[in-house]
Design an enzyme around this catalytic site. Structure first.
Site, short mmCIF file in Angstrom:
data_model
loop_
_atom_site.label_atom_id
_atom_site.label_comp_id
_atom_site.label_asym_id
_atom_site.label_seq_id
_atom_site.Cartn_x
_atom_site.Cartn_y
_atom_site.Cartn_z
CG MET A 17 17.34 27.40 18.13
SD MET A 17 17.41 28.29 19.71
CE MET A 17 17.37 30.00 19.16
N GLY A 20 19.15 27.58 9.57
CA GLY A 20 18.61 28.12 8.31
C GLY A 20 17.20 27.64 7.99
CE LYS A 21 14.43 25.37 13.01
NZ LYS A 21 15.70 25.86 13.58
CB THR A 22 13.31 31.18 9.62
OG1 THR A 22 12.79 30.60 10.81
CG2 THR A 22 12.43 32.36 9.23
CD GLU A 88 10.38 29.62 15.65
OE1 GLU A 88 10.65 28.59 16.31
OE2 GLU A 88 11.22 30.48 15.35
CD GLN A 90 9.87 25.24 17.56
OE1 GLN A 90 9.84 24.87 16.39
NE2 GLN A 90 10.30 26.44 17.91
CB CYS A 147 34.40 22.24 17.45
SG CYS A 147 33.11 21.51 16.41
CB CYS A 180 30.59 20.64 21.08
SG CYS A 180 32.15 20.79 20.17
P1 ADP Z 1 16.72 28.97 12.09
O1 ADP Z 1 15.32 29.35 11.72
O2 ADP Z 1 17.04 27.53 11.79
O3 ADP Z 1 17.05 29.33 13.51
P2 ADP Z 1 17.56 31.18 10.42
O4 ADP Z 1 17.12 30.90 9.01
O5 ADP Z 1 16.72 32.13 11.22
O6 ADP Z 1 17.72 29.78 11.18
O7 ADP Z 1 19.01 31.77 10.46
C1 ADP Z 1 20.07 31.29 9.68
C2 ADP Z 1 21.17 32.35 9.74
O8 ADP Z 1 21.71 32.37 11.06
C3 ADP Z 1 22.36 32.07 8.86
O9 ADP Z 1 22.12 32.52 7.55
C4 ADP Z 1 23.46 32.88 9.56
O10 ADP Z 1 23.47 34.20 9.10
C5 ADP Z 1 23.01 32.92 11.02
N1 ADP Z 1 23.82 32.11 11.94
C6 ADP Z 1 24.16 32.49 13.19
N2 ADP Z 1 24.84 31.53 13.82
C7 ADP Z 1 24.96 30.49 12.95
C8 ADP Z 1 25.54 29.19 13.02
N3 ADP Z 1 26.16 28.77 14.12
N4 ADP Z 1 25.45 28.37 11.94
C9 ADP Z 1 24.83 28.81 10.83
N5 ADP Z 1 24.26 30.03 10.71
C10 ADP Z 1 24.30 30.86 11.75
P1 TMP Z 2 14.72 29.13 15.71
O1 TMP Z 2 14.87 27.66 15.51
O2 TMP Z 2 13.93 29.77 14.60
O3 TMP Z 2 15.99 29.82 15.98
O4 TMP Z 2 13.77 29.35 16.97
C1 TMP Z 2 13.64 28.41 17.99
C2 TMP Z 2 12.83 28.98 19.14
O5 TMP Z 2 12.56 27.91 20.06
C3 TMP Z 2 13.52 30.06 19.94
O6 TMP Z 2 12.56 31.03 20.37
C4 TMP Z 2 14.02 29.33 21.18
C5 TMP Z 2 13.01 28.24 21.38
N1 TMP Z 2 13.49 26.99 21.99
C6 TMP Z 2 12.71 26.37 22.97
O7 TMP Z 2 11.66 26.89 23.37
N2 TMP Z 2 13.13 25.18 23.51
C7 TMP Z 2 14.27 24.55 23.10
O8 TMP Z 2 14.60 23.45 23.61
C8 TMP Z 2 15.07 25.17 22.07
C9 TMP Z 2 16.32 24.52 21.58
C10 TMP Z 2 14.65 26.41 21.56
MG MG Z 3 13.60 30.15 12.66
ZN ZN Z 4 31.42 20.98 17.93
#
Ligand code: ADP
Ligand code: TMP
Ligand code: MG
Ligand code: ZN
Length: 189
Positions: A17, A20-22, A88, A90, A147, A180
């Protein structure tokens, strides 16, 4: 002899999470948008974190998306698109890899994003299958919330239930580096 060039490309974006996937998926959307190429975005209906009919990044970027309760249903919506997006992944059934194969044969580019691992360090099989088929896999990292190093490869669940399917955000999950992660796990085990 000219080569037949009708096959599409499968790109899979994975990571924890906040990695930056989305955001990366939306960057690809823009490429097709700028080129006036038709596309469609799909998401699993279970993902209601922000809104059911859109995908949204943690920084607020968003696009309209079609929610699906089964991967096969994507094929009913597809017509003349050049690219098909799935966020998403998964949360989709494992049949999504067959859907991706079918679409690639039809000449579509398929761009998928999703978690590779659960907070329990288990692989998500739909993502793994897509990674196996992919022409390109992009593995993203996050900044470790503990960290501060740019080494976050896994998600840690702060509280709540033990379910590996559990929609949520910052109130429940943080991205951490492996050191961590082990530190947190050894405290709770
Ligand atoms: P994902 O889909 O992988 O969850 P998003 O593309 O939705 O990621 O979000 C990426 C954004 O999340 C970054 O551009 C930043 O603004 C924010 N962000 C919040 N926490 C973190 C972190 N720990 N590391 C990197 N980006 C983070
Ligand atoms: P994100 O990768 O776009 O932030 O979204 C991940 C989504 O998956 C978020 O709704 C939380 C959920 N999630 C699970 O259901 N199980 C897991 O083990 C993890 C890490 C996230
Ligand atoms: Mg996402
Ligand atoms: Zn760490």
């Amino acid at each position: 002899m000219t080569a037949i060039n009708n096959t599409g490309q499968i790109t899979v974006i994975v990571g924890p999470m906040y990695s930056g996937k989305t955001t990366e998926l939306l960057t690809y959307v823009e490429i097709y948008k700028l080129g006036n190429k038709p596309y469609k975005i799909f998401k699993p209906v279970i993902d209601d974190r922000y809104a059911v009919k859109e995908i949204r990044s943690h920084s607020g970027m968003c696009e309209k998306a079609i929610p699906l309760d089964h991967s096969q249903k994507a094929l009913e919506y597809v017509s003349n698109e050049k690219a098909i997006f799935f966020d998403e992944v998964q949360f989709f059934d494992e049949g999504l890899s067959d859907v991706a194969k079918t679409l690639r044969k039809k000449g579509k580019d398929i761009i998928c994003a999703g978690l590779d691992m659960s907070f329990k360090e288990n692989p998500f099989m739909t993502t793994v299958k897509l990674m196996g088929l992919a022409d390109k896999v992009i593995k993203k990292k996050a900044v470790c919330h503990e960290c501060g190093e740019y080494k976050g490869v896994i998600t840690y669940k702060l509280s709540g239930n033990e379910s590996e399917i559990d929609v949520g955000g910052m109130e429940k999950y943080i991205a951490v580096c492996m050191d961590c992660y082990e530190k947190f796990r050894s405290k709770t085990d």
